[in-house]
Write a protein that holds these residues in place. Structure first.
Motif, short mmCIF file in Angstrom:
data_model
loop_
_atom_site.label_atom_id
_atom_site.label_comp_id
_atom_site.label_asym_id
_atom_site.label_seq_id
_atom_site.Cartn_x
_atom_site.Cartn_y
_atom_site.Cartn_z
N ALA A 135 38.42 37.13 53.57
CA ALA A 135 38.28 38.61 52.81
C ALA A 135 39.64 39.22 53.02
O ALA A 135 40.12 40.04 52.24
CB ALA A 135 37.08 39.39 53.10
N GLN A 136 39.90 39.26 54.22
CA GLN A 136 41.11 39.98 54.61
C GLN A 136 42.58 39.54 53.73
O GLN A 136 43.48 40.19 53.56
CB GLN A 136 41.57 40.09 55.93
CG GLN A 136 40.41 40.74 56.97
CD GLN A 136 40.32 42.24 56.68
OE1 GLN A 136 41.41 42.84 56.09
NE2 GLN A 136 39.17 42.97 56.53
N ALA B 117 42.52 37.59 51.20
CA ALA B 117 42.66 37.99 49.56
C ALA B 117 42.70 39.40 49.38
O ALA B 117 43.70 39.82 48.64
CB ALA B 117 41.09 37.86 49.17
N GLY B 118 42.26 40.37 50.39
CA GLY B 118 42.78 41.97 50.39
C GLY B 118 44.50 41.67 50.33
O GLY B 118 45.06 42.73 49.80
N LEU C 31 46.29 40.71 47.30
CA LEU C 31 46.35 41.84 46.00
C LEU C 31 47.28 42.84 46.50
O LEU C 31 47.90 43.48 45.44
CB LEU C 31 44.91 42.32 45.96
CG LEU C 31 44.62 43.41 45.06
CD1 LEU C 31 44.83 42.90 43.60
CD2 LEU C 31 43.15 44.01 45.10
N ALA C 32 47.22 43.35 47.74
CA ALA C 32 48.07 44.42 47.90
C ALA C 32 49.37 44.01 47.83
O ALA C 32 50.31 44.76 47.41
CB ALA C 32 47.55 44.89 49.50
N THR D 282 50.24 44.14 44.17
CA THR D 282 50.34 45.56 43.65
C THR D 282 51.59 46.01 43.93
O THR D 282 52.35 46.83 43.21
CB THR D 282 49.09 46.41 44.14
OG1 THR D 282 47.80 45.84 44.01
CG2 THR D 282 49.13 48.01 43.76
N ASP E 132 49.87 50.19 52.32
CA ASP E 132 48.39 49.41 52.18
C ASP E 132 48.87 47.86 52.62
O ASP E 132 48.01 47.25 53.22
CB ASP E 132 48.24 49.48 50.65
CG ASP E 132 46.70 48.66 50.48
OD1 ASP E 132 45.88 48.86 51.21
OD2 ASP E 132 46.91 48.01 49.41
N ARG F 111 46.74 46.19 55.52
CA ARG F 111 45.89 44.79 55.36
C ARG F 111 46.53 43.37 56.06
O ARG F 111 45.74 42.85 56.61
CB ARG F 111 45.90 44.47 53.90
CG ARG F 111 45.13 45.55 52.99
CD ARG F 111 45.01 45.02 51.58
NE ARG F 111 44.23 46.13 50.99
CZ ARG F 111 42.91 45.73 50.71
NH1 ARG F 111 42.19 45.02 51.32
NH2 ARG F 111 42.18 46.84 50.06
N GLN G 257 45.07 44.09 59.44
CA GLN G 257 43.75 43.86 59.37
C GLN G 257 43.45 41.92 59.46
O GLN G 257 42.54 41.50 60.07
CB GLN G 257 43.08 44.16 58.29
CG GLN G 257 42.78 45.63 58.41
CD GLN G 257 42.40 46.29 57.16
OE1 GLN G 257 41.86 45.63 56.27
NE2 GLN G 257 42.34 47.71 57.09
N ARG G 258 44.21 41.52 58.63
CA ARG G 258 44.26 40.03 58.77
C ARG G 258 44.53 39.25 60.11
O ARG G 258 43.93 38.45 60.42
CB ARG G 258 45.33 39.31 57.78
CG ARG G 258 45.14 37.94 57.60
CD ARG G 258 46.71 37.31 57.32
NE ARG G 258 47.66 37.79 58.08
CZ ARG G 258 48.99 37.62 57.86
NH1 ARG G 258 49.47 36.93 56.78
NH2 ARG G 258 50.02 37.69 59.00
#
Length: 386
Positions: A125-126, A128-129, A132-133, A136, A160, A164, A167-168
């Protein structure tokens, strides 16, 4: 007439009786005085040595030069050059134990795997986020180039991405903690951990020791600080291997003296090839701190230590068939080694010294020599069961 005659006859008889009693009293007093004087003279003669004492049975030894190796004996404890109790950092259930007790493992080798399904999902999940960041941020950079968005929006996108990414990395670190690996090469100990067991942070798995490289720790009194140095050798012995010694070289000395014991801690490294030894073993440490030199030596039992000095009894043999006598002399003693003690002054080589039975002696007493109960005289005594 008859009465006068009786009076005359009685007077001489009473006088004779008085004279006889006086003579007897005089003889009695003279006898008592004479006996008292004789007894006093005999007692004085006995106390001054005029009476012959029976020879006292003792053992003796001729003092000789001995090649004396100054050494200090102490106790030490073995430990591995590197050793640790392997434990877990995070809670979880054990999926696989990847070692057996006694295995030789390498640095980085997996020891225990824990259930990590939730951590892997969180990591995905981290990731994937983060993707996406990044997309963006890339799109907003193109829009910012044609002035379609503000610089503030671009900075928010960059922050962002950084957040992230962190967090990963955190999810990766948590996942890595679900796998316990060996921090260095060594031998594993016994474990009680089994698959399916739930562990809490800090729970012990097993011990890991580098048993092929051992150290010995021991203490020396502060008076030896000027003699101990890195590179010197010490010798170890163990009750499990009687008659066998192991060499170790001094590699470090504590930079301070223990204020409570006035001892300094010393560390020595054993030579390779001591696989039979294990960390934690109790060792007898012998340190030769000076060169060997000739010394006059005696059994410690031969010396009487008193507040006014140390003394021994020396055998003096008389002429002809007269029994030998014991003469007390003062000596100066040095270091001890087992049952032996060095004599620095007061005796010379060839002197015959009483080694047992000296407690019943006085200077000038006659002695009878015996070898039936000679005391031990060994540099490394061994207790004997009787």
């Amino acid at each position: 007439m008859h009465g006068d005659f009786m009076t005359v006859q009685s007077a001489p008889s009473l006088k004779k009786r008085l004279i006889l009693m006086g003579a007897l009293m005089t003889l009695l007093v003279v006898g008592l005085v004479g006996f008292t004087l004789f007894k006093r003279a005999m007692m004085q003669k006995y106390l001054t040595g005029g009476a012959a004492h029976p020879p006292q049975v003792v053992t003796a030894q001729v003092i000789q030069w001995t090649n004396w190796q100054p050494s200090f004996d102490t106790i030490g404890s073995l430990r591995a050059a590197r050793g640790v109790q392997i434990s877990v950092e995070v809670a979880g259930m054990v999926r696989r134990v990847a070692f057996k007790a006694g295995d030789e493992v390498q640095a980085g080798q997996t020891l225990v795997e824990m259930v990590d399904d939730a951590e892997r999902a969180a990591l995905q999940a981290q990731i994937a986020g983060l993707e996406l960041a990044r997309l963006t941020l890339k799109r907003d950079e193109a829009q910012y180039a044609v002035h379609a968005i503000s610089q503030a929006q671009l900075e928010v996108d960059r922050a962002d991405v950084d957040s992230r990414t962190a967090q990963r990395d955190q999810a990766l670190a948590l996942l890595a903690k679900k796998k316990v690996t060996a921090p260095f090469a060594g031998q594993m100990g016994i474990t009680l951990v089994n698959p399916g067991q739930y562990l809490n942070p800090g729970d012990k798995i097993a011990t890991l020791q580098t048993v092929h490289q051992l150290l010995v720790d021991f203490n020396l009194p502060q008076q030896f600080l000027g003699r101990i140095a890195v590179g010197q050798w010490v010798h170890l012995s163990f009750e499990a291997w009687p008659g066998k010694t192991f060499a170790a070289r001094v590699v470090a000395r504590n930079p301070e003296v223990d204020a409570s014991t006035r001892n300094v801690s010393v560390e020595a490294r054993l030579e390779p090839g001591t696989a039979s030894l294990l960390p934690g073993a109790f060792a007898h440490v012998t340190w030769d701190y000076d060169r060997a030199a000739p010394r006059l030596t005696l059994p410690q039992s031969a010396i009487a230590f008193n507040p006014y000095g140390a003394t021994v009894f020396v055998i003096q043999r008389g002429p002809g068939g007269t029994p030998p006598k014991a003469q007390q002399v003062f000596i100066t003693t040095g270091a001890t080694r087992g049952d032996q003690i060095a004599v620095l002054s007061g005796l010379k080589a060839g002197d015959e010294v009483v080694t047992s039975g000296q407690l019943k002696l006085k200077s000038g007493m006659s002695v009878a020599l015996s070898t039936a109960a000679a005391p031990p005289f060994a540099a490394a005594p061994t207790p004997q069961e009787q």
